[in-house]
Scaffold this motif. Structure first.
Motif, PDB file in Angstrom:
ATOM      1  N   GLY A  95       0.804  -1.214   0.000  1.00 55.33           N
ATOM      2  CA  GLY A  95       0.000   0.000   0.000  1.00 55.33           C
ATOM      3  C   GLY A  95       0.838   1.265   0.000  1.00 55.33           C
ATOM      4  O   GLY A  95       0.502   2.247  -0.669  1.00 55.33           O
ATOM      5  N   LEU A  98       2.211   1.646  -3.492  1.00 54.99           N
ATOM      6  CA  LEU A  98       1.164   2.148  -4.385  1.00 54.99           C
ATOM      7  C   LEU A  98       0.913   3.639  -4.151  1.00 54.99           C
ATOM      8  O   LEU A  98       0.858   4.428  -5.099  1.00 54.99           O
ATOM      9  CB  LEU A  98      -0.135   1.359  -4.167  1.00 54.99           C
ATOM     10  N   SER A  99       0.774   4.023  -2.892  1.00 52.65           N
ATOM     11  CA  SER A  99       0.495   5.422  -2.553  1.00 52.65           C
ATOM     12  C   SER A  99       1.637   6.347  -2.944  1.00 52.65           C
ATOM     13  O   SER A  99       1.414   7.500  -3.312  1.00 52.65           O
ATOM     14  CB  SER A  99       0.220   5.556  -1.057  1.00 52.65           C
ATOM     15  N   LYS A 102       1.177   6.647  -6.731  1.00 52.79           N
ATOM     16  CA  LYS A 102      -0.083   7.303  -7.091  1.00 52.79           C
ATOM     17  C   LYS A 102      -0.791   7.702  -5.804  1.00 52.79           C
ATOM     18  O   LYS A 102      -1.527   6.913  -5.216  1.00 52.79           O
ATOM     19  CB  LYS A 102      -0.978   6.360  -7.895  1.00 52.79           C
ATOM     20  N   SER A 104      -3.305   9.363  -5.205  1.00 52.41           N
ATOM     21  CA  SER A 104      -4.771   9.284  -5.266  1.00 52.41           C
ATOM     22  C   SER A 104      -5.293   7.883  -4.943  1.00 52.41           C
ATOM     23  O   SER A 104      -6.487   7.708  -4.709  1.00 52.41           O
ATOM     24  CB  SER A 104      -5.256   9.710  -6.655  1.00 52.41           C
ATOM     25  N   GLU A 105      -4.429   6.890  -4.891  1.00 52.04           N
ATOM     26  CA  GLU A 105      -4.825   5.501  -4.629  1.00 52.04           C
ATOM     27  C   GLU A 105      -4.696   5.115  -3.153  1.00 52.04           C
ATOM     28  O   GLU A 105      -4.826   3.945  -2.800  1.00 52.04           O
ATOM     29  CB  GLU A 105      -3.979   4.550  -5.488  1.00 52.04           C
ATOM     30  N   SER A 107      -6.669   5.462  -0.594  1.00 49.04           N
ATOM     31  CA  SER A 107      -7.841   4.828   0.004  1.00 49.04           C
ATOM     32  C   SER A 107      -7.906   3.351  -0.353  1.00 49.04           C
ATOM     33  O   SER A 107      -8.286   2.522   0.490  1.00 49.04           O
ATOM     34  CB  SER A 107      -9.130   5.543  -0.416  1.00 49.04           C
ATOM     35  N   LYS A 108      -7.512   2.989  -1.554  1.00 47.48           N
ATOM     36  CA  LYS A 108      -7.481   1.574  -1.945  1.00 47.48           C
ATOM     37  C   LYS A 108      -6.423   0.822  -1.140  1.00 47.48           C
ATOM     38  O   LYS A 108      -6.638  -0.307  -0.709  1.00 47.48           O
ATOM     39  CB  LYS A 108      -7.219   1.439  -3.438  1.00 47.48           C
ATOM     40  N   ALA A 109      -5.293   1.465  -0.951  1.00 46.40           N
ATOM     41  CA  ALA A 109      -4.224   0.853  -0.153  1.00 46.40           C
ATOM     42  C   ALA A 109      -4.677   0.651   1.286  1.00 46.40           C
ATOM     43  O   ALA A 109      -4.418  -0.389   1.897  1.00 46.40           O
ATOM     44  CB  ALA A 109      -2.977   1.727  -0.198  1.00 46.40           C
ATOM     45  N   VAL A 111      -7.841   0.349   2.470  1.00 49.65           N
ATOM     46  CA  VAL A 111      -8.863  -0.700   2.549  1.00 49.65           C
ATOM     47  C   VAL A 111      -8.218  -2.074   2.435  1.00 49.65           C
ATOM     48  O   VAL A 111      -8.534  -2.992   3.205  1.00 49.65           O
ATOM     49  CB  VAL A 111      -9.945  -0.499   1.464  1.00 49.65           C
ATOM     50  N   SER A 112      -7.328  -2.231   1.495  1.00 48.50           N
ATOM     51  CA  SER A 112      -6.672  -3.528   1.291  1.00 48.50           C
ATOM     52  C   SER A 112      -5.858  -3.947   2.515  1.00 48.50           C
ATOM     53  O   SER A 112      -5.867  -5.110   2.905  1.00 48.50           O
ATOM     54  CB  SER A 112      -5.777  -3.482   0.057  1.00 48.50           C
ATOM     55  N   THR A 113      -5.176  -3.009   3.125  1.00 50.52           N
ATOM     56  CA  THR A 113      -4.379  -3.307   4.316  1.00 50.52           C
ATOM     57  C   THR A 113      -5.279  -3.639   5.499  1.00 50.52           C
ATOM     58  O   THR A 113      -4.976  -4.517   6.306  1.00 50.52           O
ATOM     59  CB  THR A 113      -3.456  -2.122   4.654  1.00 50.52           C
TER      60      THR A 113
END
Length: 139
Positions: A95, A98-99, A102, A104-105, A107-109, A111-113
């Motif tokens: 995560g 990824l962050s 990007k 902007s990603e 929140s996805k990181a 949630v996944s964590t």
């Protein structure tokens, strides 16, 4: 497990911060998540110490069977916490990576964590409820 998870995530987080220090708050959240398992283990250990009289009360009133039951009750958070903290640390590392690439990603990181946390919480609840039940058993 929390030491390994938080440590690994922090190492990668520091690399990401070297590129963009404005991401400190986001990196800190991802770095801290694998540490929750250590907190859950501490709570269960504290409850056991209270129940067996180490932190007050009569320690001599705990039978051998109850002592073994406390050991078994601690296993879910002990083993589950170990495994999930390491897995959550690895998810946090991904995560953070990824962050960093990007922003902007994030929140996805996040949630996944956090998905790994569900299993740590289940292990914590099993251990906590077991410890609380043992206190009511007279053997």
């Amino acid at each position: 497990g929390s030491i390994k998870g938080v440590g690994g995530a922090t190492e990668v987080g520091m690399g990401a911060l070297a590129e963009d220090s404005s991401m400190f708050g986001k990196m800190l959240v991802l770095e801290l998540l694998p540490g929750t398992q250590g907190l859950y283990g501490f709570i269960v250990a504290f409850m056991i110490l209270l129940n067996v009289g180490v932190l007050g009360g009569d320690a001599a009133s705990v039978s051998t069977v109850q002592g073994l039951l406390y050991l078994v009750a601690a296993l879910p958070i002990g083993v589950g916490g170990l495994i999930s903290a390491i897995a959550q640390g690895r998810a946090a590392i991904a995560g953070i990576t990824l962050s960093a690439k990007k922003a902007s990603e994030f929140s996805k990181a996040m949630v996944s964590t956090t998905l790994v946390e569900i299993y740590a919480l289940l292990a914590f609840l099993v251990s906590l409820l077991s410890v609380l039940a043992i206190g009511n058993i007279n053997l």
